[in-house]
Design an enzyme around this catalytic site. Sequence first.
Site, PDB file in Angstrom:
ATOM      1  N   ASN A 123     -27.586 -23.766   0.157  1.00  0.00           N
ATOM      2  CA  ASN A 123     -28.744 -23.074  -0.399  1.00  0.00           C
ATOM      3  C   ASN A 123     -29.704 -22.685   0.709  1.00  0.00           C
ATOM      4  OD1 ASN A 123     -29.403 -22.238  -2.944  1.00  0.00           O
ATOM      5  ND2 ASN A 123     -29.330 -24.340  -3.720  1.00  0.00           N
ATOM      6  N   GLU A 156     -24.508 -36.187   5.738  1.00  0.00           N
ATOM      7  CA  GLU A 156     -25.796 -36.559   6.317  1.00  0.00           C
ATOM      8  C   GLU A 156     -26.104 -38.038   6.084  1.00  0.00           C
ATOM      9  OE1 GLU A 156     -27.023 -32.860   4.396  1.00  0.00           O
ATOM     10  OE2 GLU A 156     -28.678 -32.816   5.818  1.00  0.00           O
ATOM     11  N   ASP A 192     -27.268 -18.261  -6.288  1.00  0.00           N
ATOM     12  CA  ASP A 192     -26.048 -19.045  -6.100  1.00  0.00           C
ATOM     13  C   ASP A 192     -24.896 -18.151  -5.640  1.00  0.00           C
ATOM     14  OD1 ASP A 192     -24.941 -21.964  -7.300  1.00  0.00           O
ATOM     15  OD2 ASP A 192     -23.437 -20.382  -7.030  1.00  0.00           O
ATOM     16  N   GLU A 214     -18.350 -25.029   3.480  1.00  0.00           N
ATOM     17  CA  GLU A 214     -17.180 -25.875   3.193  1.00  0.00           C
ATOM     18  C   GLU A 214     -16.264 -25.257   2.143  1.00  0.00           C
ATOM     19  OE1 GLU A 214     -18.776 -29.683   1.955  1.00  0.00           O
ATOM     20  OE2 GLU A 214     -20.029 -29.745   3.747  1.00  0.00           O
ATOM     21  N   HIS A 247     -32.089 -29.206   9.349  1.00  0.00           N
ATOM     22  CA  HIS A 247     -30.684 -29.587   9.092  1.00  0.00           C
ATOM     23  C   HIS A 247     -30.078 -30.312  10.298  1.00  0.00           C
ATOM     24  CE1 HIS A 247     -30.564 -25.700   6.479  1.00  0.00           C
ATOM     25  NE2 HIS A 247     -30.796 -26.731   5.679  1.00  0.00           N
ATOM     26  N   ASN A 292     -33.366 -40.610   0.326  1.00  0.00           N
ATOM     27  CA  ASN A 292     -33.891 -39.263   0.532  1.00  0.00           C
ATOM     28  C   ASN A 292     -34.922 -39.030  -0.568  1.00  0.00           C
ATOM     29  OD1 ASN A 292     -34.392 -36.568   0.843  1.00  0.00           O
ATOM     30  ND2 ASN A 292     -32.249 -35.919   0.799  1.00  0.00           N
ATOM     31  N   ARG A 340     -21.750 -18.388  -5.781  1.00  0.00           N
ATOM     32  CA  ARG A 340     -20.634 -18.158  -6.715  1.00  0.00           C
ATOM     33  C   ARG A 340     -20.961 -17.062  -7.719  1.00  0.00           C
ATOM     34  NH1 ARG A 340     -20.291 -24.494  -7.421  1.00  0.00           N
ATOM     35  NH2 ARG A 340     -22.490 -24.015  -7.225  1.00  0.00           N
ATOM     36  N   ARG A 359     -34.476 -17.434   0.243  1.00  0.00           N
ATOM     37  CA  ARG A 359     -35.308 -17.194   1.428  1.00  0.00           C
ATOM     38  C   ARG A 359     -34.763 -16.011   2.221  1.00  0.00           C
ATOM     39  NH1 ARG A 359     -34.939 -23.181   3.633  1.00  0.00           N
ATOM     40  NH2 ARG A 359     -33.824 -23.662   1.721  1.00  0.00           N
ATOM     41  N   GLY A 371     -22.424 -26.390   1.320  1.00  0.00           N
ATOM     42  CA  GLY A 371     -21.821 -25.818   0.094  1.00  0.00           C
ATOM     43  C   GLY A 371     -21.005 -24.558   0.316  1.00  0.00           C
ATOM     44  N   ARG A 401     -34.117 -40.340   5.199  1.00  0.00           N
ATOM     45  CA  ARG A 401     -34.073 -38.945   5.650  1.00  0.00           C
ATOM     46  C   ARG A 401     -35.523 -38.468   5.727  1.00  0.00           C
ATOM     47  NH1 ARG A 401     -32.761 -33.311   2.794  1.00  0.00           N
ATOM     48  NH2 ARG A 401     -32.863 -32.140   4.704  1.00  0.00           N
ATOM     49  N   LYS A 410     -32.766 -39.628  -3.843  1.00  0.00           N
ATOM     50  CA  LYS A 410     -31.317 -39.857  -3.763  1.00  0.00           C
ATOM     51  C   LYS A 410     -31.122 -41.159  -3.008  1.00  0.00           C
ATOM     52  CE  LYS A 410     -29.896 -35.063  -3.507  1.00  0.00           C
ATOM     53  NZ  LYS A 410     -30.053 -34.017  -2.519  1.00  0.00           N
TER      54      LYS A 410
HETATM   55  P1  AMP Z   1     -25.591 -26.790  -0.868  1.00  0.00           P
HETATM   56  O1  AMP Z   1     -27.051 -26.415  -0.739  1.00  0.00           O
HETATM   57  O2  AMP Z   1     -24.997 -27.283   0.406  1.00  0.00           O
HETATM   58  O3  AMP Z   1     -25.328 -27.684  -2.040  1.00  0.00           O
HETATM   59  O4  AMP Z   1     -24.800 -25.415  -1.194  1.00  0.00           O
HETATM   60  C1  AMP Z   1     -25.049 -24.667  -2.350  1.00  0.00           C
HETATM   61  C2  AMP Z   1     -24.366 -23.306  -2.221  1.00  0.00           C
HETATM   62  O5  AMP Z   1     -22.948 -23.515  -2.048  1.00  0.00           O
HETATM   63  C3  AMP Z   1     -24.534 -22.418  -3.431  1.00  0.00           C
HETATM   64  O6  AMP Z   1     -24.874 -21.095  -3.031  1.00  0.00           O
HETATM   65  C4  AMP Z   1     -23.154 -22.420  -4.060  1.00  0.00           C
HETATM   66  O7  AMP Z   1     -22.874 -21.226  -4.745  1.00  0.00           O
HETATM   67  C5  AMP Z   1     -22.274 -22.548  -2.824  1.00  0.00           C
HETATM   68  N1  AMP Z   1     -20.927 -22.947  -3.220  1.00  0.00           N
HETATM   69  C6  AMP Z   1     -20.523 -24.113  -3.787  1.00  0.00           C
HETATM   70  N2  AMP Z   1     -19.202 -24.061  -4.086  1.00  0.00           N
HETATM   71  C7  AMP Z   1     -18.769 -22.829  -3.701  1.00  0.00           C
HETATM   72  C8  AMP Z   1     -17.503 -22.143  -3.762  1.00  0.00           C
HETATM   73  N3  AMP Z   1     -16.438 -22.724  -4.291  1.00  0.00           N
HETATM   74  N4  AMP Z   1     -17.453 -20.886  -3.269  1.00  0.00           N
HETATM   75  C9  AMP Z   1     -18.543 -20.285  -2.745  1.00  0.00           C
HETATM   76  N5  AMP Z   1     -19.748 -20.876  -2.662  1.00  0.00           N
HETATM   77  C10 AMP Z   1     -19.865 -22.119  -3.147  1.00  0.00           C
END
Ligand code: AMP
Length: 399
Positions: free
Chosen positions: A210, A384, A282, A334, A179, A7, A284, A240, A331, A90, A14
Site C-alpha cells: 500500500n 519485519e 488496491d 511478493e 520501511h 506494533n 488487485r 499517495r 503485498g 516497531r 499488532k
Molecule cells: P501491503 O501493504 O504490503 O499489505 O500490500 C497491499 C497491496 O498488495 C495491495 O495493493 C494489494 O492489492 C496488493 N496485492 C496483494 N495480493 C496481490 C496479488 N495477488 N496481486 C497483485 N497485488 C496484490
Amino acid sequence: MKILVLNSGSSSIKFQMLDMATKETLIKGLVERIGLEESLISWKSGGEKYKKTMHFPGHKEGLAAVLDILKDRDHGVISDFNEIDAVGHRYVHGGEIYKDSAVVTEEDIAALEGLNHLAPLHNPHNLVGVRAMLELIPRVPNVIVFDTSFHSRMPEKAYMFALPYELYEKYGIRRYGFHGTSHHYVALEAASMINKPFEKSKIITCHMGNGTSFSAVQNGHSVDTSLGFSTMCGIPMGTRAGDFDPGILTHLLNTGDFTSDDLHDLIYKKSGMLGVSGISSDMRDIEQKAWNEKDKRAQLALDLVHYHAKKYIGAYLSVMNGADALVFTAGIGENGWETREEICSDMEFLGIQIDREKNKVRGKRVDISAPGSRVKVLVIPTNEELMIAEETLSLTQNR
Ligand code: AMP
C-alpha cells in the site's frame, strides 16, 4: 529466548511472540477498535484462531489483554511473564537521534516525545505502546526498532534537499526514509541467497505494498531511498501521489479553492492509484478493471506505477554503479508477478532479465532471474516482525 513484538497504531496493536531458538511464531494477533465501546482482540496460536469482544478504553488495557492471552492456561504460550525475554517495538520515526535500535531508558522517553512532530500519525501511538509495557511488565526490557534507522547512514547528498539550508537546521527538513526494517531484512536475505557478504554487496530493494519505497543498499546500509521527509514521495502508491512537481501545491493554494488540509488529503489520501483510476487504491481491483474491462484510467494507474518503478531502479543502478541483486517484497512485490514482469521488461541493457515462467509465483521466496542476467532478480517475502525480534534479541541477550 521469547521475544514479544508490538506494533502500536492509533486504534490497533499488532502483536507477535517469537521463539528465537527456532524463529517460530508462537502466537500472533491484533487488538482493534481501541477506545470504542466494542473493542476486539483476535489471535492465532497452535494452528487455531480465536476472537474476543471486550472494551479497551486505551492501549494499556489492550496490552494488558494481550499479556493475559500470552499467559492463558488453555491457549497461552508462557506460564510466567518472566519468560518474556524482551519486547521489541516497531517505531516509525527515529529522526536524526536514533541511527540504530535502542534499549529504552528514562532518557529515551523524553527524546522520543521530542520526535512526535516528525510523524504525528504514528510516533505518539508507538510511544503509548512503549509506556504501557514499561508500566505493565517493568522488569522486561523494551527495544525500539525504527523504520528510519536503516537509512540513517545515507550520504548527505542523498538525504539533503536543495532547499534553503536553514530549513534543515530549524525544522529538520531532509530525507529520512521509511520501511527500513523491511529493506534491511530483504537485503540481508538477498545477500545470503546470492552468496555475497552483505557488507560487500549492492542490492536494490523494492518494497511495494500500500505504501511503496525502493532503496539502494550498498555495503550493508541504505545509501538512498525513495520516501523522503514524509511518506509521500517516490513511486505512486495506493492513495499517495509519489513524485510530482511541488509547484502544483502552491499553484492550487493560490487558486483559493483549496486549504492546506485539502492539499494534504489530496496528496496522501486521494492520489496514487486511487486518484488516477478513480476506482480503488488496491492493486488487485485496478488490475481487474484494466485487464478485464480495458478501463483506460486503471491502465494509466498501472503504467504510472511501472514507469516510476523503472526510473528508480535505473537511478539506483547509476548511484551504485550496478547491482548484484534486485529484490521485490511486500503485498504487490511478493504477489504481483504481472507488476514484476512489467517493471523488469526491457531492462536487458541494465543487466536485468527475468525468467517469465519462474516469475509466475505469488508470496514465495524465489530467484526469478533468467540465465545470464547480470543482476539477480529475487522475490523475498518480508518479515519485519522477525527482523525486529532479531534486533531486540541482539541488544538484550548479553545484558
Ligand atoms: P501491503 O501493504 O504490503 O499489505 O500490500 C497491499 C497491496 O498488495 C495491495 O495493493 C494489494 O492489492 C496488493 N496485492 C496483494 N495480493 C496481490 C496479488 N495477488 N496481486 C497483485 N497485488 C496484490
